[in-house]
Design an enzyme around this catalytic site. Sequence first.
Site, PDB file in Angstrom:
ATOM      1  N   ASP A 158       0.832  -1.194   0.000  1.00 47.19           N
ATOM      2  CA  ASP A 158       0.000   0.000   0.000  1.00 47.19           C
ATOM      3  C   ASP A 158       0.874   1.254   0.000  1.00 47.19           C
ATOM      4  OD1 ASP A 158      -2.409   1.429   0.072  1.00 47.19           O
ATOM      5  OD2 ASP A 158      -3.271   0.147   1.618  1.00 47.19           O
ATOM      6  N   ASP A 218     -10.613   2.606  -3.763  1.00 44.46           N
ATOM      7  CA  ASP A 218     -11.035   1.310  -3.242  1.00 44.46           C
ATOM      8  C   ASP A 218     -12.489   1.051  -3.607  1.00 44.46           C
ATOM      9  OD1 ASP A 218      -8.577   1.199  -2.038  1.00 44.46           O
ATOM     10  OD2 ASP A 218      -9.328   1.281   0.014  1.00 44.46           O
TER      11      ASP A 218
END
Length: 399
Positions: A158, A218
């Site tokens: 990430d 997301d």
Amino acid sequence: MERSKALALLLVQQASANPALAATPPMGWMSWEIFRCETDCAHHPDACIDERLYKAQARALVDGGYLAAGYETISIDDCWESFARVDGALVMNATRFPSGGAALGDALAALGVRFGIYSDEGGKTCGGYPGSEGFEAADAATFAGWGVGYCVGYLKLDGCYDDAAGFAAGYPKMGRALAPHNITYSCSWPAYLGDDEAAKDFDAMVAAGCNLWRNWRDVQCDWASVRSIMDHWGNYSVALRAAAGPGHWNDPDMLLAGNDCVTDLEAQTQMAIWSMVAAPLIMGNDLRNVSEPMRALLLNDELIAIDQDPLGKAGGRAETSGGVEVWTRDLAGGSLAIAVYFETGDLTAIVDFAALGWGPGDAKVRDVLRRADLGVLRGRVAVVAPGDHATRLLKLERP
């Protein structure tokens, strides 16, 4: 100066994405969409981020037929760590993962399941746990020691608590560290670089060793989120098609099929469009609680075959008008996949094969979602919407 340039080139070559890893888009399961960062095991024992959850999901992956269909990896997302490194190494939370990473890796390997893990190219993960910035080589070795490199393991890296300069330095560092360990590398780098896919340097991401990358927002567990991602992929189809290929894929995020937050038709649409754009098929559900229609969708071998097509050429949106969108993808052997999306259930579309690049001649047409032959057709076909937010997926072959 020339020696420095040569050394820099060598480092880039060493980190470059290996097309043998992710030769087709990766398939598997990941915990974030449903289980997030739930760490209260006392009150949520069946939804807590602990070793029992991943063993249970791995068993369900096997028993449900998903592993046999190609979904090979069980991936842990954020919140698995202790809040402190031990002797410079990441360690699992001792309460929730008392057996440790190596034992969990062995348990998955015993089932034939590949092990995926999560970290961050910043100083902290998005959940506030230690990140990999400055520890890339050490963390890669740790993950490999746990069996993340079993067959082809998986790391999602990430990008919280970092910036553009940190990404440009850190993602290649991790790519070089992972290269000896046979670990598929999922980078979140472009997701932190804004909305314009045409402005993102995907060549640099391939050079950094990234086998796939999260491009944008997301996915959330609702139709509006899926629809926004579809729009984004449609708007940037040209740039995204050019970026994808064997060993390096765009990732629009997890599949929602099996969750109650979308209808069955919406889940069909998501999986159909994801397959058209050659997206990774990473399930974001609870594999212990998937309805039979959604299990059948996720195991549809004809749909999976489109996603995994060996030509490795991503598709995109070709036309949009009046609540209807047409998406196309060139397939191996001269076949063509056509997805027709309907915003509402009262629509009909005439699909003109030649206008979509089929060329002259008849086409043998298969309805992939309905698993039905439509026969040998000349030039066009009328398709009727099955309902709101629904998709018809056709595969054209030469008779």
